[in-house]
Every structure is written in structure tokens, then in C-alpha cells.
Design an enzyme around this catalytic site. Structure first.
Site, PDB file in Angstrom:
ATOM      1  N   GLU A  95      -6.738  41.500   9.631  1.00 38.68           N
ATOM      2  CA  GLU A  95      -5.065  42.605   9.939  1.00 38.68           C
ATOM      3  C   GLU A  95      -4.718  42.156  11.067  1.00 38.68           C
ATOM      4  O   GLU A  95      -3.792  42.182  11.345  1.00 38.68           O
ATOM      5  CB  GLU A  95      -5.289  43.783  10.130  1.00 38.68           C
ATOM      6  CG  GLU A  95      -6.183  44.199  11.253  1.00 38.68           C
ATOM      7  CD  GLU A  95      -6.578  45.656  11.169  1.00 38.68           C
ATOM      8  OE1 GLU A  95      -6.977  46.433  10.484  1.00 38.68           O
ATOM      9  OE2 GLU A  95      -7.348  45.915  12.198  1.00 38.68           O
ATOM     10  N   HIS A  97      -3.984  38.514  11.891  1.00 42.91           N
ATOM     11  CA  HIS A  97      -3.242  37.172  11.858  1.00 42.91           C
ATOM     12  C   HIS A  97      -2.386  37.184  10.125  1.00 42.91           C
ATOM     13  O   HIS A  97      -1.423  35.919   9.874  1.00 42.91           O
ATOM     14  CB  HIS A  97      -4.402  36.373  11.562  1.00 42.91           C
ATOM     15  CG  HIS A  97      -5.032  36.466  13.378  1.00 42.91           C
ATOM     16  ND1 HIS A  97      -6.125  36.554  13.263  1.00 42.91           N
ATOM     17  CD2 HIS A  97      -4.025  35.288  14.024  1.00 42.91           C
ATOM     18  CE1 HIS A  97      -5.827  36.025  14.957  1.00 42.91           C
ATOM     19  NE2 HIS A  97      -4.886  35.123  15.491  1.00 42.91           N
ATOM     20  N   CYS A 165      -8.171  32.332   9.969  1.00 40.36           N
ATOM     21  CA  CYS A 165      -7.781  32.553  11.306  1.00 40.36           C
ATOM     22  C   CYS A 165      -8.775  31.740  11.932  1.00 40.36           C
ATOM     23  O   CYS A 165      -7.930  30.988  13.348  1.00 40.36           O
ATOM     24  CB  CYS A 165      -7.563  34.111  11.670  1.00 40.36           C
ATOM     25  SG  CYS A 165      -8.930  35.396  12.014  1.00 40.36           S
TER      26      CYS A 165
END
Ligand SMILES: Nc1nc2c(ncn2[C@@H]2O[C@H](COP(=O)(O)OP(=O)(O)OP(=O)(O)O)[C@@H](O)[C@H]2O)c(=O)[nH]1
Ligand SMILES: [Zn+2]
Length: 202
Positions: A95, A97, A165
Site C-alpha cells: 500500500e 508504493h 519496492c
């Protein structure tokens, strides 16, 4: 919110979505422009539509209903031995990236009066993975859902994941693995039970 059935081209896969596909398509085209692309060039003409459908799929877990997923596949327990379902693969989106993280979920429980159809554990994993997540919450939500449905003596959930990420950007670490867990009932209270569960995962 209105729900629509979406069919993914070439896959025969149909699912229900709350996503406004037309709006998401327009936003995807704008996104392409913002990153310096030309949404009208040949290779990208259909991309906004594909993106909208892909995101409808990747977030379909928001609208799934636990009771509908379990679909009555509850059976009387015949003992109170630990049940362990290992290596359920998941794909989710972080939530922070909006990049994927994925890995495996391992679930153990000690039945109370009921046991659950084995495939339903994978369905419960997907219900919570197919939305924006952090890995810690994914473990907790899966454990709480099993607690709610089964009222077992206890449940343990371990999630092992890798985060794009952290691999493709940011710290760019290719070998870090994250493990999160949630232990409820006897899995929380009894070290012996927890150890028995964790010994299954080695
Ligand atoms: N706890 C937790 N953190 C996550 C998860 N997914 C991504 N993150 C982290 O969320 C954090 C967001 O940190 P910020 O400093 O606000 O964002 P950032 O500048 O993009 O961070 P870097 O990734 O360090 O470049 C980062 O440390 C990510 O590694 C997750 O599932 N759980
Ligand atoms: Zn992230």
C-alpha cells in the site's frame, strides 16, 4: 456501490468488480502521459483498458465475502490434532508504493468443533491478498478470518514475502525476505503448540 462482471480477454476468467473501469482507464491514460509516454502510440492503445482490468483483478478481494467463500464447507471435527496447510502462494500489492509483494502463507490450527475444507484456506488468503496490504496485516486478517469461521482452539499464520519496492527501487536489496506472523488462542498461549506449528514449517 455498483458491481459489474468483468471478463478478462483471452483468459475466460470472469469476476465481479466494484471498480469503475471507465474511470480507471482514463486515469491510466493520463498516468502514461505524465510519465512521458504517448498513450496513442500503437503499443499502448489498449494499455489503459488492460491496466483497469488488471487492477480490478488485483483488488477484487475488497468485495469478497468470507461466508460466500467458505460456502458451507465446514465439517465436524473428529479429533483435536493440529492441521497445517503450508506453502499457499500469494500475490499482493504494497500500500506504500503500489508495487507487488508475494510469497507464501502457512496456516496451522487446532480444531474446535469444526474443520474447514482445505481449498478454502487458499481462498481466504486470496481474499486478503487481493487488495492493498502491508504484510503484517495480511497475516493478522487471515488469522482473524479463520478464527471467526472455525472458532478453533487456536490458529497460527506465518507469511513469508519479498517486496518489489525493496528490490526494484528504494534500498534495492534482492535477498531480503520478510516473515510476519499472527498467533491466536492456544497458538499464542502455549509455547509448545507454537513450536509444534513452527517445526512443521522448517
Ligand atoms: N512494515 C511494512 N513496511 C512495508 C511493507 N511494504 C513496504 N513497506 C515499507 O514502507 C516504508 C515506506 O517508507 P517511506 O520512507 O515513507 O517511503 P520511501 O521513501 O519510498 O521508503 P524507501 O522504500 O526506504 O525508499 C518503506 O520502509 C517500505 O519498505 C510492508 O508490508 N510492511
Ligand atoms: Zn512498498
Amino acid at each position: 456501490m455498483e458491481r459489474k462482471m468483468v471478463e478478462l480477454e483471452d483468459t475466460g476468467l470472469t469476476f465481479e468488480t466494484h471498480v469503475d473501469l471507465g474511470r480507471l482507464k482514463r486515469l491510466a491514460a493520463e498516468w502514461l502521459e505524465v510519465i512521458g509516454e504517448d498513450p496513442s502510440r500503437e503499443g499502448l492503445v489498449k494499455t489503459p483498458e488492460r491496466v483497469a482490468k488488471a487492477w480490478a483483478f488485483l483488488t477484487r478481494g475488497y468485495r469478497q465475502d468470507l461466508k460466500a467463500i467458505v460456502n458451507g464447507a465446514l465439517f465436524p471435527a473428529e479429533g483435536s490434532e493440529m492441521v497445517v496447510v503450508k506453502g499457499i502462494e500469494f500475490y499482493s500489492m504494497c500500500e506504500h508504493h503500489l508495487l507487488p509483494f508475494f510469497g507464501q502463507v502457512h496456516i496451522g490450527y487446532i480444531p474446535g468443533e469444526k474443520i474447514l475444507g482445505l481449498s478454502k484456506f487458499a481462498r481466504i488468503v486470496d481474499m486478503f491478498a487481493r487488495r492493498l496490504q502491508v504484510q503484517e496485516r495480511l497475516a493478522v486478517q487471515i488469522a482473524e478470518a479463520i478464527q471467526e469461521i472455525l472458532e478453533p482452539q487456536g490458529v497460527g499464520v506465518v507469511v513469508e514475502g519479498v517486496h518489489l519496492c525493496m528490490m526494484m527501487r528504494g534500498v534495492e536489496k534482492q535477498h531480503s525476505r520478510t516473515t510476519t506472523s499472527a498467533m491466536l488462542g492456544v497458538f499464542r498461549e502455549s509455547q509448545k503448540t507454537r513450536e509444534e506449528f513452527l517445526s512443521h514449517l522448517k
